[in-house]
Design an enzyme around this catalytic site. Structure first.
Site, PDB file in Angstrom:
ATOM      1  CB  SER A 143      -8.710  -1.202   4.049  1.00 28.47           C
ATOM      2  OG  SER A 143      -9.095  -2.614   3.776  1.00 28.47           O
ATOM      3  CD  GLU A 177      -6.276   1.585   2.207  1.00 22.11           C
ATOM      4  OE1 GLU A 177      -6.003   1.414   0.762  1.00 22.11           O
ATOM      5  OE2 GLU A 177      -6.727   0.855   2.459  1.00 22.11           O
ATOM      6  NE  ARG A 210      -4.813  -1.739  -0.314  1.00 22.22           N
ATOM      7  CZ  ARG A 210      -4.231  -2.839  -0.488  1.00 22.22           C
ATOM      8  NH1 ARG A 210      -3.479  -3.433  -0.466  1.00 22.22           N
ATOM      9  NH2 ARG A 210      -5.469  -3.529  -0.101  1.00 22.22           N
TER      10      ARG A 210
HETATM   11  N1  EPU Z   1     -11.006 -10.790   9.776  1.00 19.22           N
HETATM   12  C1  EPU Z   1     -11.596 -11.088  10.503  1.00 19.22           C
HETATM   13  N2  EPU Z   1     -13.112  -9.689  11.322  1.00 19.22           N
HETATM   14  C2  EPU Z   1     -13.311  -9.168   9.885  1.00 19.22           C
HETATM   15  C3  EPU Z   1     -12.357  -8.757   8.921  1.00 19.22           C
HETATM   16  C4  EPU Z   1     -11.968  -9.650   8.934  1.00 19.22           C
HETATM   17  O1  EPU Z   1     -10.986 -11.150  12.298  1.00 19.22           O
HETATM   18  O2  EPU Z   1     -14.201  -8.303  11.081  1.00 19.22           O
HETATM   19  C5  EPU Z   1     -10.126 -11.779   9.439  1.00 19.22           C
HETATM   20  C6  EPU Z   1     -10.296 -13.177   8.592  1.00 19.22           C
HETATM   21  O3  EPU Z   1     -10.888 -13.839   8.830  1.00 19.22           O
HETATM   22  C7  EPU Z   1      -8.930 -13.038   7.775  1.00 19.22           C
HETATM   23  C8  EPU Z   1      -8.338 -11.341   8.231  1.00 19.22           C
HETATM   24  O4  EPU Z   1      -9.664 -11.265   9.094  1.00 19.22           O
HETATM   25  O5  EPU Z   1      -8.439 -13.507   8.752  1.00 19.22           O
HETATM   26  C9  EPU Z   1      -8.082 -10.901   7.179  1.00 19.22           C
HETATM   27  O6  EPU Z   1      -9.499 -10.326   6.606  1.00 19.22           O
HETATM   28  P1  EPU Z   1      -9.343  -9.962   5.341  1.00 19.22           P
HETATM   29  O7  EPU Z   1      -9.393 -11.143   4.013  1.00 19.22           O
HETATM   30  O8  EPU Z   1     -11.110  -9.445   4.727  1.00 19.22           O
HETATM   31  O9  EPU Z   1      -8.580  -9.072   4.515  1.00 19.22           O
HETATM   32  P2  EPU Z   1      -8.572  -7.770   5.262  1.00 19.22           P
HETATM   33  O10 EPU Z   1      -6.831  -8.028   5.594  1.00 19.22           O
HETATM   34  O11 EPU Z   1      -8.799  -7.418   6.221  1.00 19.22           O
HETATM   35  C10 EPU Z   1      -7.269  -6.368   3.290  1.00 19.22           C
HETATM   36  C11 EPU Z   1      -7.442  -5.749   2.518  1.00 19.22           C
HETATM   37  C12 EPU Z   1      -8.361  -5.464   1.515  1.00 19.22           C
HETATM   38  C13 EPU Z   1      -9.396  -6.817   0.256  1.00 19.22           C
HETATM   39  C14 EPU Z   1      -8.321  -7.503   1.536  1.00 19.22           C
HETATM   40  C15 EPU Z   1      -8.893  -9.078  -0.017  1.00 19.22           C
HETATM   41  C16 EPU Z   1      -5.920  -4.648   3.395  1.00 19.22           C
HETATM   42  C17 EPU Z   1      -5.403  -2.743   4.347  1.00 19.22           C
HETATM   43  N3  EPU Z   1      -7.052  -4.692   2.971  1.00 19.22           N
HETATM   44  O12 EPU Z   1      -8.117  -6.764   4.278  1.00 19.22           O
HETATM   45  O13 EPU Z   1      -8.581  -4.245   0.731  1.00 19.22           O
HETATM   46  O14 EPU Z   1      -9.894  -6.371  -0.042  1.00 19.22           O
HETATM   47  O15 EPU Z   1      -7.144  -8.107   1.929  1.00 19.22           O
HETATM   48  O16 EPU Z   1      -7.152  -9.231   0.148  1.00 19.22           O
HETATM   49  O17 EPU Z   1      -3.901  -4.527   3.075  1.00 19.22           O
HETATM   50  C18 EPU Z   1      -8.410  -1.707   1.046  1.00 19.22           C
HETATM   51  O18 EPU Z   1      -7.796  -1.915   0.411  1.00 19.22           O
HETATM   52  O19 EPU Z   1      -9.545  -1.275   0.928  1.00 19.22           O
HETATM   53  C19 EPU Z   1      -9.552  -3.523   1.163  1.00 19.22           C
HETATM   54  C20 EPU Z   1     -10.528  -3.791   0.525  1.00 19.22           C
END
Ligand code: EPU
Length: 340
Positions: A238, A335, A164
């Protein structure tokens, strides 16, 4: 090109927040972009480039200079054997562009389906999702150099891509306006379906050998179920970056929270999905203060339930960061680009 005055910015951001731009222009080609930038510099005013407005929080006081809504359009495709070189102008809509590439079976960006925003914004924060980052497929980025008043081409290495992050977010990088992004895609089938959510989707649907259209469909469905629809709710996706911490710090946290998920990103560094912490450690998923809240299906996503101000969002976000720090000693940073 018309340069408007006192234009409300809330309708140009997916957060639906932001005061007025002192001046506002929408250049449709390079000459108009140059004209707009000269207008601002001639008046001694700063300028702000807006793409889809999907990763930005603009102050309630508005913007004191010229806001330039990037309107340069155009896509060129050159096929050379298995390799496809695609150039897309900054003002193209990101997801329409992804949809076009998937339709033509050009592999490489299908996992980045349904991300709101513009092509020009994609390298700035190196958008990423489901195991793919846009840096993996960018060969070069064409920019307008505000200082030297000329077009320049930056290679992938020049862009200093990171999680990012890119050169464009650094002080020197702010002299450049992205006008076009050059991608290298492939006609040879190569899919990345290793990310847990994607694997689960295909397992449940009993699809053993998905094609590129299935992958786009999967990503769109997964995102729809987890993330708010920007047409219905104000949000910039995010709000915070996932923190990258040392292995020692990770070991400490694992003693306290054995279920904490993590991804090793280097020999001694791990990335923590902070949504998990906000949800499972701080129990804040779905919490709400007035018109601002954390989305009920994804704890990393701050939403504007209607009439939230930028000030309210910032206060709310500070409080989330404070609680995360209190419980885990992790420091988290936005972010979303904050324009004060
Ligand atoms: N999780 C929770 N609770 C929640 C949401 C997630 O426990 O409310 C856990 C999930 O079970 C999983 C982990 O957290 O084990 C990661 O969650 P997720 O796969 O949704 O990914 P993220 O790390 O929260 C990142 C990006 C997103 C992108 C997703 C999918 C960043 C800051 N965000 O989110 O990007 O869609 O991965 O690859 O890196 C964005 O940048 O606006 C965005 C939405």
């Amino acid at each position: 090109m018309i340069i408007k005055e006192n234009t409300p910015l809330s309708k140009f951001t997916t957060f639906r927040i932001g005061g007025n731009a002192r001046f506002f222009a929408e250049p449709k080609n390079q000459d108009e972009l140059e004209e707009a930038l000269l207008f601002a510099s001639g008046k001694g005013l700063p300028s702000l480039i807006l793409g889809g407005g999907s990763n930005i929080l603009i102050a309630d006081e508005g913007y004191p200079g010229l806001v330039i809504k990037m309107g340069i359009k155009g896509i060129e495709v050159r096929e050379r054997g298995e390799e496809v070189r695609v150039s897309a102008s900054a003002g193209e809509d990101w997801d329409l562009f992804v949809g076009m590439c998937v339709e033509k079976e050009f592999y490489g960006i299908e996992n980045l389906s349904a991300i709101p925003g513009s092509v020009g914004a994609s390298p700035i924060q190196n958008i990423g999702a489901y195991g793919v980052e846009v840096k993996d497929v960018i060969s070069s980025v064409e920019v307008y150099d505000k200082k030297n008043k000329a077009i320049k081409v930056l290679t992938n290495t020049d862009c200093q891509f990171d999680y990012r992050d890119s050169f464009f977010k650094k002080d020197d990088g702010k002299n450049f306006v992205v006008t076009k992004v050059n991608f290298i895609l492939s006609k040879k089938k190569k899919l990345n379906i290793e990310y847990a959510d994607v694997k689960k989707f295909f397992l449940e649907k009993e699809i053993n050998d998905p094609n590129i259209k299935d992958v786009r469909e999967a990503i769109i469905t997964i995102r729809k179920n987890k993330l708010p629809d920007v047409k219905l709710l104000g949000t910039a996706g995010s709000f915070f970056k996932n923190p990258i911490i040392s292995k020692a710090k990770l070991d400490d946290l694992l003693k306290k929270y054995p279920d904490l998920p993590f991804h090793l990103v280097a020999e001694n560094k791990a990335k923590i999905p902070i949504a998990w912490v906000i949800d499972n450690v701080c129990c804040l998923k779905g919490s709400r203060v007035g018109q601002v809240g954390l989305y009920e299906n994804q704890a990393l996503v701050v939403v504007n339930y209607g009439t939230a101000s930028a000030k309210e969002v910032m206060e709310f976000a500070h409080e989330i960061a404070r609680k995360v720090k209190e419980k885990t000693d992790l420091e988290i940073f936005p972010e979303v680009q904050i324009i004060k």
